[in-house]
Design an enzyme around this catalytic site. Structure first.
Site, PDB file in Angstrom:
ATOM      1  CE1 TYR A 220      -4.245  -0.777  -0.292  1.00 18.26           C
ATOM      2  CE2 TYR A 220      -4.529   0.962   1.280  1.00 18.26           C
ATOM      3  CZ  TYR A 220      -5.052   0.119   0.365  1.00 18.26           C
ATOM      4  OH  TYR A 220      -6.375   0.165   0.084  1.00 18.26           O
ATOM      5  CG  HIS A 281      -1.984  -3.993   4.398  1.00 20.32           C
ATOM      6  ND1 HIS A 281      -0.686  -4.037   4.008  1.00 20.32           N
ATOM      7  CD2 HIS A 281      -2.450  -5.245   4.292  1.00 20.32           C
ATOM      8  CE1 HIS A 281      -0.379  -5.271   3.650  1.00 20.32           C
ATOM      9  NE2 HIS A 281      -1.436  -6.016   3.820  1.00 20.32           N
TER      10      HIS A 281
END
Length: 536
Positions: A220, A281
């Protein structure tokens, strides 16, 4: 056109930024990187390498960041196949799975000739000795001075084999000396299952490599809009006075999928939605196609951190760690877990699985900027939509003379996927003779604004950063530890069966208790307004 230097992966910048084609030598002298570059993909026959790693390398090659006369790519795995068989397996995934032109077809063929395959076990010296022999032969063929070569090892492998593979690399495949060369190891998440296992894994890798040689990849962080967060926050004057508890009511970070585990429940059941998505994440850093090979961010850290002293990787990572260390323990009453009906029908999942496929939780940051502002992390599978976004909701306007409070609050939304965009929800006058108000938006949709611009995949950016030695977008050991400290108590309660997920129907919003939790936290849902991505 930009020109490329050394192994062809560095652009000659028109800015005053540091020339990354140099590295530190033994005596702290700057030594030019003149040796060839070898990229070794371990787990080369697996899905992750086939679908993400090799396509990213191909795109870097096609864009001129990897020059054919300087770089060579080695695949390593247990599967006994030939060079041509590996090339055939990955060909269809290069160039987004289709050859758009004869020029691209030619690029694919040339790139595939850069790939050589070596078969061997992940814990035996014989295979790695053969791998080292092949890499060394390539280096000699390029007239590379001993000690000046660069070796990048990409572990597209499960974490269980990291220690054994890293030992083999350390003892049999390292660059031999320090004449401008280096050895770097990229490891994929998940990094452990709780604080103890993550620390144990870090300790094992730390015994073999220096921290500057280890690149813990979290995809990410490589996404375009995630990278834009620092620019948005710290390069725009109007955000500076607004970005605090005086103006922001709550922050939501959301990751939703509209499908379940799709036959891969055995892998997911071992980790669950918190380990797989939220801890790795939404809290810490970056999405593979949104399947179970995760490519998701330290998003919360980028939203909440203070301005770093500079853009140097260590200064940015220092501020991210401070955020994680300021997070209070998660309160039991501020967590809702769910499991979609039918999850245990998967033959690879236990009939009595307690693994959550949905979670909504509130994190609270105990510092001057964010005291009292709930950070709502929400992730789930088999929901009614697919999206990943950051939603910053501002407080109500005091003295609402237009009586428009019921229409909703101002929000700043960063849509990470699909349809990458940033938009600000505003209250405006409805066109007409009456003085009535409606919700609208100021919209920056990437597909419309940047037509013809190719947004690089996260893997491309992160591999290039590894080659350049830039660790800004990778997870540091103390950052990893701080993140696990937040979630480990809750994870142990789930593992011990003390906390049970609530059932929810596939295709729904998740358990209704999650919406009730958001309401208690102060989130005000907007009714009658839907953001519609612009059509090209």
């Amino acid at each position: 056109m930009v020109s490329k230097a050394c192994c062809g992966f560095l652009t000659e910048r028109k800015t005053t930024e540091r020339n990354d084609s140099f590295s530190e030598g033994k005596d702290s002298e700057i030594v030019p990187e003149t040796g060839c570059l070898s990229i070794i993909v371990l787990g080369a026959s697996g899905d992750l390498a086939k679908k993400k790693t090799f396509p990213a390398l191909f795109n870097l090659y096609r864009e001129g960041f990897l020059q054919a006369n300087e770089v060579h790519i080695f695949g390593y795995a247990r599967t006994k196949i030939s060079d041509d068989e590996l090339r055939s397996r990955i060909r269809g995934y290069l160039g987004h799975g289709k050859e758009a032109s004869s020029g691209q077809s030619e690029d694919v063929s040339k790139f595939l000739q850069l790939i050589k395959y070596v078969s061997g076990s992940y814990d035996g010296e014989e295979g790695f000795q053969l791998l080292d022999k092949e890499i060394s032969a390539h280096e000699v063929s390029r007239n590379t001075q001993e000690g000046s070569s660069r070796r990048l090892f990409y572990l597209a492998l499960p974490p269980s084999v990291y220690p054994s593979v890293c030992r083999m690399i350390r003892f049999y495949c390292m660059n031999k000396s320090d004449l401008g060369g280096w050895t770097r190891v990229v490891v994929e998440k998940p990094f452990g299952k709780d604080l103890d296992s993550a620390e144990n894994l870090s300790a094992q890798l730390g015994e073999l490599f220096d921290e500057k040689q280890i690149y813990r990849i979290d995809h990410y962080l490589g996404k375009e809009l995630v990278q834009n967060l620092l620019v948005l926050r710290f390069a725009n004057r109007f955000f500076l006075p607004l970005w605090n508890r005086d103006n922001i009511d709550n922050v939501q970070i959301v990751f939703r999928e509209d499908f379940g585990t799709e036959g891969r429940g055995g892998y997911f059941d071992e980790y669950g939605i918190i380990r797989d998505i939220i801890q790795n994440h939404l809290l810490q850093a970056s999405l593979l196609d949104t399947d179970l090979n995760p490519e998701k961010p330290p998003v919360l850290c980028l939203v909440a951190m203070e301005k770093p002293v500079s853009l140097k990787p260590e200064h940015i990572r220092d501020e991210k760690v401070k955020v994680l260390q300021s997070v209070l323990p998660i309160a039991d009453e501020e967590v809702v877990l769910g499991q979609y009906e039918g999850y245990t029908d998967d033959s690879t999942v236990s009939d009595h699985s307690n693994t959550p496929t949905f979670a909504t939780m509130i994190l609270r940051i105990h510092n001057e900027r964010w005291e009292g502002v709930p950070f709502i992390l929400k992730a789930g599978k088999a929901l009614n939509s697919r999206k990943a976004e950051i939603r910053v909701q501002f407080k109500d306007v005091p003295g609402d003379i237009f009586k428009c409070k019921k229409q909703g609050r101002n929000e700043f939304v960063i849509r990470l996927q699909p349809s990458e965009a940033m938009y600000m929800k505003l209250t405006v006058k409805k066109p007409g003779l009456d003085m009535s108000t409606i919700q609208s938006e100021l919209d920056l949709s990437y597909g419309q604004r940047y037509q013809g611009v190719t947004i690089p995949e996260a893997y491309e950016r992160l591999i290039l950063d590894t080659i350049r030695g830039d660790q800004q977008h990778f997870v540091r050991r103390d950052e990893l530890k701080a993140a696990w400290e937040i979630f480990t108590p809750l994870l142990h309660k789930i593992d011990d069966g003390e906390v049970k997920p609530l059932p929810y129907k596939p295709g729904s919003r998740g358990p209704r208790e999650a919406d009730e939790l958001l309401e208690k936290a102060g989130y005000v849902q907007t009714h009658g307004y839907i953001w519609i991505p612009p059509t090209l």
